[in-house]
Design a protein around this motif. Structure first.
Motif, PDB file in Angstrom:
ATOM      1  N   GLY A 101     -15.316  -8.504   3.616  1.00 22.40           N
ATOM      2  CA  GLY A 101     -14.222  -8.714   2.521  1.00 22.40           C
ATOM      3  C   GLY A 101     -14.221  -7.541   1.619  1.00 22.40           C
ATOM      4  O   GLY A 101     -13.262  -6.968   1.178  1.00 22.40           O
ATOM      5  N   ALA A 102     -15.309  -6.664   1.517  1.00 20.85           N
ATOM      6  CA  ALA A 102     -15.256  -5.667   0.487  1.00 20.85           C
ATOM      7  C   ALA A 102     -14.582  -4.547   0.899  1.00 20.85           C
ATOM      8  O   ALA A 102     -13.938  -3.881   0.214  1.00 20.85           O
ATOM      9  CB  ALA A 102     -16.670  -5.157   0.260  1.00 20.85           C
ATOM     10  N   PHE A 103     -14.427  -4.474   2.166  1.00 20.73           N
ATOM     11  CA  PHE A 103     -13.575  -3.215   2.780  1.00 20.73           C
ATOM     12  C   PHE A 103     -12.180  -3.564   2.665  1.00 20.73           C
ATOM     13  O   PHE A 103     -11.124  -2.650   2.958  1.00 20.73           O
ATOM     14  CB  PHE A 103     -13.859  -3.175   4.385  1.00 20.73           C
ATOM     15  CG  PHE A 103     -15.282  -2.631   4.728  1.00 20.73           C
ATOM     16  CD1 PHE A 103     -15.852  -1.413   4.133  1.00 20.73           C
ATOM     17  CD2 PHE A 103     -15.974  -3.383   5.522  1.00 20.73           C
ATOM     18  CE1 PHE A 103     -16.922  -1.034   4.399  1.00 20.73           C
ATOM     19  CE2 PHE A 103     -17.196  -3.124   5.923  1.00 20.73           C
ATOM     20  CZ  PHE A 103     -18.133  -1.898   5.239  1.00 20.73           C
ATOM     21  N   GLU A 104     -11.622  -4.767   2.442  1.00 21.78           N
ATOM     22  CA  GLU A 104     -10.220  -5.103   2.018  1.00 21.78           C
ATOM     23  C   GLU A 104      -9.924  -4.878   0.882  1.00 21.78           C
ATOM     24  O   GLU A 104      -8.678  -5.288   0.413  1.00 21.78           O
ATOM     25  CB  GLU A 104      -9.973  -6.640   2.728  1.00 21.78           C
ATOM     26  CG  GLU A 104     -10.439  -6.931   4.029  1.00 21.78           C
ATOM     27  CD  GLU A 104      -9.574  -6.297   5.015  1.00 21.78           C
ATOM     28  OE1 GLU A 104      -8.272  -6.450   4.686  1.00 21.78           O
ATOM     29  OE2 GLU A 104      -9.800  -5.717   6.284  1.00 21.78           O
ATOM     30  N   LEU A 105     -10.751  -4.640  -0.442  1.00 22.80           N
ATOM     31  CA  LEU A 105     -10.479  -4.478  -1.501  1.00 22.80           C
ATOM     32  C   LEU A 105      -9.454  -3.629  -1.990  1.00 22.80           C
ATOM     33  O   LEU A 105      -9.605  -2.401  -1.261  1.00 22.80           O
ATOM     34  CB  LEU A 105     -11.712  -4.336  -2.505  1.00 22.80           C
ATOM     35  CG  LEU A 105     -12.597  -5.473  -2.582  1.00 22.80           C
ATOM     36  CD1 LEU A 105     -13.766  -5.218  -3.101  1.00 22.80           C
ATOM     37  CD2 LEU A 105     -12.083  -6.783  -3.207  1.00 22.80           C
ATOM     38  N   PRO A 106      -8.562  -3.912  -2.698  1.00 21.44           N
ATOM     39  CA  PRO A 106      -7.547  -2.830  -3.028  1.00 21.44           C
ATOM     40  C   PRO A 106      -7.940  -1.468  -3.713  1.00 21.44           C
ATOM     41  O   PRO A 106      -8.658  -1.630  -4.664  1.00 21.44           O
ATOM     42  CB  PRO A 106      -6.324  -3.639  -3.857  1.00 21.44           C
ATOM     43  CG  PRO A 106      -7.366  -4.627  -4.416  1.00 21.44           C
ATOM     44  CD  PRO A 106      -8.199  -5.193  -3.366  1.00 21.44           C
ATOM     45  N   PHE A 107      -7.582  -0.205  -3.028  1.00 23.71           N
ATOM     46  CA  PHE A 107      -8.032   0.670  -3.684  1.00 23.71           C
ATOM     47  C   PHE A 107      -9.351   1.128  -3.557  1.00 23.71           C
ATOM     48  O   PHE A 107      -9.952   2.124  -4.296  1.00 23.71           O
ATOM     49  CB  PHE A 107      -7.276   1.031  -5.038  1.00 23.71           C
ATOM     50  CG  PHE A 107      -6.030   1.016  -5.049  1.00 23.71           C
ATOM     51  CD1 PHE A 107      -5.067   1.781  -4.660  1.00 23.71           C
ATOM     52  CD2 PHE A 107      -5.127  -0.065  -5.628  1.00 23.71           C
ATOM     53  CE1 PHE A 107      -3.566   1.635  -4.700  1.00 23.71           C
ATOM     54  CE2 PHE A 107      -3.969  -0.260  -5.835  1.00 23.71           C
ATOM     55  CZ  PHE A 107      -3.080   0.821  -5.251  1.00 23.71           C
ATOM     56  N   ILE A 108     -10.063   0.541  -2.887  1.00 25.64           N
ATOM     57  CA  ILE A 108     -11.523   0.913  -2.696  1.00 25.64           C
ATOM     58  C   ILE A 108     -11.917   2.086  -2.068  1.00 25.64           C
ATOM     59  O   ILE A 108     -12.971   2.729  -2.325  1.00 25.64           O
ATOM     60  CB  ILE A 108     -12.416  -0.219  -2.123  1.00 25.64           C
ATOM     61  CG1 ILE A 108     -13.752  -0.144  -2.516  1.00 25.64           C
ATOM     62  CG2 ILE A 108     -12.305  -0.535  -0.354  1.00 25.64           C
ATOM     63  CD1 ILE A 108     -14.769  -1.440  -2.285  1.00 25.64           C
ATOM     64  N   GLU A 158       6.473   0.454  -9.857  1.00 31.42           N
ATOM     65  CA  GLU A 158       5.652   0.063 -10.564  1.00 31.42           C
ATOM     66  C   GLU A 158       5.162  -1.600 -10.351  1.00 31.42           C
ATOM     67  O   GLU A 158       5.685  -2.127  -9.553  1.00 31.42           O
ATOM     68  CB  GLU A 158       6.215  -0.311 -12.080  1.00 31.42           C
ATOM     69  CG  GLU A 158       6.885   0.991 -12.472  1.00 31.42           C
ATOM     70  CD  GLU A 158       5.518   1.863 -13.181  1.00 31.42           C
ATOM     71  OE1 GLU A 158       4.536   1.641 -13.290  1.00 31.42           O
ATOM     72  OE2 GLU A 158       6.076   3.008 -13.280  1.00 31.42           O
ATOM     73  N   PRO A 159       3.964  -1.919 -10.608  1.00 33.03           N
ATOM     74  CA  PRO A 159       3.398  -3.421 -10.580  1.00 33.03           C
ATOM     75  C   PRO A 159       4.649  -4.404 -10.623  1.00 33.03           C
ATOM     76  O   PRO A 159       4.597  -5.398  -9.790  1.00 33.03           O
ATOM     77  CB  PRO A 159       2.360  -3.433 -11.175  1.00 33.03           C
ATOM     78  CG  PRO A 159       1.529  -2.195 -11.409  1.00 33.03           C
ATOM     79  CD  PRO A 159       2.775  -1.308 -11.486  1.00 33.03           C
ATOM     80  N   ALA A 160       5.300  -4.187 -11.725  1.00 26.10           N
ATOM     81  CA  ALA A 160       6.344  -5.225 -12.003  1.00 26.10           C
ATOM     82  C   ALA A 160       7.442  -5.286 -10.767  1.00 26.10           C
ATOM     83  O   ALA A 160       8.081  -6.567 -10.842  1.00 26.10           O
ATOM     84  CB  ALA A 160       6.936  -4.883 -13.136  1.00 26.10           C
ATOM     85  N   ASP A 161       7.603  -4.394 -10.210  1.00 25.69           N
ATOM     86  CA  ASP A 161       8.416  -4.534  -8.999  1.00 25.69           C
ATOM     87  C   ASP A 161       8.202  -5.512  -8.090  1.00 25.69           C
ATOM     88  O   ASP A 161       8.973  -5.846  -7.112  1.00 25.69           O
ATOM     89  CB  ASP A 161       8.735  -3.094  -8.507  1.00 25.69           C
ATOM     90  CG  ASP A 161       9.358  -2.006  -9.453  1.00 25.69           C
ATOM     91  OD1 ASP A 161      10.089  -2.430 -10.261  1.00 25.69           O
ATOM     92  OD2 ASP A 161       8.859  -0.963  -9.244  1.00 25.69           O
ATOM     93  N   ALA A 294       0.569   4.953  -8.876  1.00 29.25           N
ATOM     94  CA  ALA A 294      -0.729   4.276  -8.432  1.00 29.25           C
ATOM     95  C   ALA A 294      -1.826   3.724  -9.342  1.00 29.25           C
ATOM     96  O   ALA A 294      -2.355   2.713  -9.193  1.00 29.25           O
ATOM     97  CB  ALA A 294      -1.435   5.298  -7.294  1.00 29.25           C
ATOM     98  N   LYS A 295      -1.749   4.721 -10.136  1.00 33.35           N
ATOM     99  CA  LYS A 295      -2.874   4.283 -11.430  1.00 33.35           C
ATOM    100  C   LYS A 295      -2.356   2.855 -12.127  1.00 33.35           C
ATOM    101  O   LYS A 295      -3.357   2.209 -12.239  1.00 33.35           O
ATOM    102  CB  LYS A 295      -2.782   5.479 -12.384  1.00 33.35           C
ATOM    103  CG  LYS A 295      -3.665   5.068 -13.440  1.00 33.35           C
ATOM    104  CD  LYS A 295      -3.639   6.450 -14.462  1.00 33.35           C
ATOM    105  CE  LYS A 295      -4.674   6.198 -15.528  1.00 33.35           C
ATOM    106  NZ  LYS A 295      -4.891   7.210 -16.833  1.00 33.35           N
TER     107      LYS A 295
END
Length: 323
Positions: A101-108, A158-161, A294-295
């Motif tokens: 599951g570590a390979f699935e982490l966002p932005f890893i 943005e994340p809010a979207d 992205a940041k």
């Protein structure tokens, strides 16, 4: 011709036939993608190369588009030996090996090169070995690609979207946690049922790599594609362990070599065709948004990493990131 001579000849013929039948290995390979997808391209390469190099000693029959069941059923079928080889999202195997599951982490994985280094390197091979306790021989990690968000409401910048979207998710806990954290309502739906779910409004958003968006024709039921690239999505090419162990050393070597070549070929094509796929989707009316903060997304979803580490420890994450 004497009876003895006829009997001797028949026995010899039957003996040769039995040895020939025993020598031939028939493999069944299953995956969920349409036959227009690069997963089918990989499967076809795997089949053709094995049959050619083995002189017909190994044959492969391909069952695409979930003909042998959904991903969960195909994984179970491969573990039990009903299916010999399965190609599926690595997320469908993390229930067996949580470390994966570590390979699935966002932005890893900032780049594909980072993903390949981890998957093909020591950490990826250590995780591959863990699957053997569950009856699977891992042959390699093909590419699904970077996941991007599609929806019918508007561009995601943005994340809010993301807040308020009815977001289809796969069974990756990391991705489910991520969308919940961003304010969406995640719903697990098998990919084979996703088109209808989007068409009927059961969900109004989803995330997949570009190739899947194209091959499953999600452009017909989704208006906006935002290149969020929030997670790298690996595939897993796995074989029934007993079937693999029952082969000769020469056959095992041939299968592992062809699998490695097939993975490399498929990854190259995935990268080469990405812009072509985007042009095709845009030509079909999909509105593509490349303007993504992205940041801001990376900062917003960091708690997903913390949750994974709490449950599974930080060894795999540190091995991937080098921290």
């Amino acid at each position: 011709m004497t009876t003895f001579f006829r009997t001797t000849c028949l026995a010899a013929i039957l003996s040769v036939t039995a040895l020939s039948a025993q020598a031939q290995t028939a493999l069944r390979l299953a995956h969920a993608a349409p036959d227009t997808d690069l997963q089918q391209t990989l499967a076809t390469f795997f089949k053709e190369q094995l049959e050619e190099r083995s002189g017909g000693e190994i044959t492969v029959t391909i069952f695409p588009q979930g003909q042998l069941g959904n991903d969960a059923a195909m994984v179970d079928g491969t573990r039990s030996g009903i299916i010999d080889v399965v190609m599926t999202g690595l997320n469908n195997l993390t229930g067996l090996v949580p470390d994966a599951g570590a390979f699935e982490l966002p932005f890893i994985f900032p780049t594909r090169a980072d993903a390949y280094a981890a998957l093909d390197g020591e950490v990826g091979q250590q995780i591959a070995t863990q699957f053997e306790a569950h009856g699977l021989k891992m042959l390699g990690y093909p590419e699904n690609g970077y996941r991007n968000m599609t929806n019918n409401r508007g561009p995601i910048v943005e994340p809010a979207d993301v807040a308020g979207l009815q977001m289809r998710v796969n069974n990756s806990k990391a991705l489910g946690d991520m969308f919940q954290l961003l304010g969406a309502t995640p719903q697990q739906i098998p990919v084979a049922e996703l088109y209808t779910a989007l068409e009927t409004g059961v969900v109004d958003a989803q995330d997949h790599p570009i190739g899947i968006v194209q091959s499953f024709k999600f452009d017909e039921v989704q208006e906006y594609l935002s290149l969020t690239q929030h997670a790298y999505s690996a595939l897993a090419l796995g074989m029934n362990l007993n079937k693999f162990n029952g082969l000769t050393e020469y056959q095992q070597k041939m299968i592992t070599e062809v699998a490695a070549e097939a993975v490399a070929m498929q990854r190259d094509l995935s990268q080469e065709r990405e812009e072509e796929m985007l042009t095709d989707l845009e030509g079909k009316g999909m509105k593509i948004n490349r303007d993504v903060n992205a940041k801001a997304f990376q900062e917003a979803v960091r708690p997903v990493w913390d949750s994974f580490v709490q449950e599974n420890g930080d060894a795999v994450v540190k091995a991937i990131t080098g921290e």
